[in-house]
Design an enzyme around this catalytic site. Sequence first.
Site, PDB file in Angstrom:
ATOM      1  N   GLU A   1       0.825  -1.214   0.000  1.00  0.00           N
ATOM      2  CA  GLU A   1       0.000   0.000   0.000  1.00  0.00           C
ATOM      3  C   GLU A   1       0.861   1.267   0.000  1.00  0.00           C
ATOM      4  OE1 GLU A   1      -3.168  -0.285   2.954  1.00  0.00           O
ATOM      5  OE2 GLU A   1      -4.037  -2.006   1.902  1.00  0.00           O
TER       6      GLU A   1
ATOM      7  N   GLU B   1      -4.721  -8.942  -0.395  1.00  0.00           N
ATOM      8  CA  GLU B   1      -5.499  -8.720   0.841  1.00  0.00           C
ATOM      9  C   GLU B   1      -6.962  -8.664   0.449  1.00  0.00           C
ATOM     10  OE1 GLU B   1      -4.280  -5.583   3.567  1.00  0.00           O
ATOM     11  OE2 GLU B   1      -2.166  -5.984   3.134  1.00  0.00           O
TER      12      GLU B   1
HETATM   13  O1  AHR Z   1      -4.889  -6.191   7.014  1.00  0.00           O
HETATM   14  C1  AHR Z   1      -4.822  -5.043   7.804  1.00  0.00           C
HETATM   15  C2  AHR Z   1      -4.217  -3.880   7.058  1.00  0.00           C
HETATM   16  O2  AHR Z   1      -5.055  -3.521   5.997  1.00  0.00           O
HETATM   17  C3  AHR Z   1      -2.893  -4.134   6.401  1.00  0.00           C
HETATM   18  O3  AHR Z   1      -1.838  -3.980   7.279  1.00  0.00           O
HETATM   19  C4  AHR Z   1      -2.853  -3.100   5.329  1.00  0.00           C
HETATM   20  O4  AHR Z   1      -2.087  -3.490   4.217  1.00  0.00           O
HETATM   21  C5  AHR Z   1      -4.314  -2.886   4.975  1.00  0.00           C
HETATM   22  O5  AHR Z   1      -4.639  -1.564   4.933  1.00  0.00           O
END
Ligand code: AHR
Length: 518
Positions: free
Chosen positions: A202, A324
């Site tokens: 990110e 994610e």
């Molecule tokens: O999964 C929790 C957080 O969500 C992670 O650290 C980040 O990459 C995302 O914003």
Amino acid sequence: MKHPYAVFAAIIIITALVAAAPGAHAQISTSYVTVGAADSTVIDRQIYGHFSEHLGRCIYDGFYVGDTSTRIRNTRGMRIDIVEALRKMKIPNLRWPGGCFADTYHWKDGIGPKEKRPSMVNTWWGGVTENNSFGTHEFLDLCEQLGAEPFISANVGSGTVQEFSEWVQYTNFEGKSPMSGLRAANGREKPWNVRYWGIGNEPWGCGGNMRADYYVDLYRKFVTFMTGTWRTPLYRIAAGSSSSDYSWTETLMKNIPPGMMEGLGLHHYSVIDWDKKGSAANFSHDEYYKTMKQAYRIEEIVAKHSAIMDAYDPKRKVALIVDEWGGWYDTEPGGTALYQQNTMRDAMIAGLTLNVFNNHADRVRMANLAQTVNVLQAVILTEGEKMILTPTYHVMEMYSVHQDAKRLPVAVRSAPYVEGRDTLPAVSASASKDKNGVIHVSLVNIDVRHTQPVSLLFKEDGFSSVSGRILSSDAVQDHNTFKEPMKVRPAEITGVTLKGGTLTASLPPCSVVVLEIK
Ligand code: AHR
């Protein structure tokens, strides 16, 4: 005589025309799924991957209880019950050490004798002290115990190119070098050959608040110094966008030269409202519907990112890596960071999302559910010595039959799930054919009120048997607890019939079904 497939297609078209006719009632009583013949696309097992961050109780008091624990059975600190459950679920890969944590992590702090490892503050997740007792050796030991591929996210936000290139050499270099010497001095002679590397996380947010153009230059620089003489070809994954930020994908695809990137990331969380996420287990039908709406967005999001990638990479060499995904609610009262319960609502998110990934397997070749243990949409929750499997675990385990199987294209004509003036498709599906010729079809009915009858017709016929498993429960809020760990679990499905090439099944409200057809 007409092929039954043609007859079936005609039924679907007629049904669609009737439904669309002025004054027609929108409700279609039966949903139809046509399953085509296998093409060359394989559903990569890496789509069923997971994510573990130094966050809350995911690593410490989750996977890792320390190698001195006598209370909880462990192998060099890793909980044996967790390792066994994840092996059974066929976990193919594990991403680590973050997330946002990754861009604050300096790997050299996590090697060598534990008593000499410096500590740091986990600034993203609660300001807790991180003693670095779980580092590179421990993570790679965990992956070996799991039989899973490691996927390491490198620190681009606050790390250096040299630090990163040395990490790659430390894990992978097989000859004589300062890094392989250091690895051997720390007890590991042979390299681990880590294949999957994420270049930051990110970067548009917690990874450095960068603009896409700036990240592109950093990416190009970081990967330049990853080359070497190791055996494993490196799989370099650029940090991708959030949900529908298509311009990020466009900039990266346009400016990262071919051959410099094997995968491009994407994060999508099913969140009702970032400021008001709501309770994980105590939610209304309205909240449930809103979550489903967010979850369903993944279809459009994947399709649109893929279309942008197609323009620059028509041969689909670069994979879309959804590293994610999952549901995100308020942290349970009294729980550690991002600890949330996991209900049948999460089973719905998992089932429909994995259907989307399977159906887009020509571009989506890896994904990571966030996060394996005790954090967000976890497959496992722990409390002291106790461990429970969540509804999401059961979906991942049921769907594991699709891993490395040939994708069968599906066309779904779904009855609507109506909520007020809004509708979503009630039924989603995906299908595959494994190396033994067995077909698996996964079906999800997200409708909270209605059972959905489904008719399936197969391009190939000549089947003689069908069996399957179902995950369902009385209420969508149902979940497993440490007192009642088996409340939600899969059962054998009954009432499925196979007649003349058509299969019919009945999907109860909020259910996930995986059928096996031979
Ligand atoms: O999964 C929790 C957080 O969500 C992670 O650290 C980040 O990459 C995302 O914003």
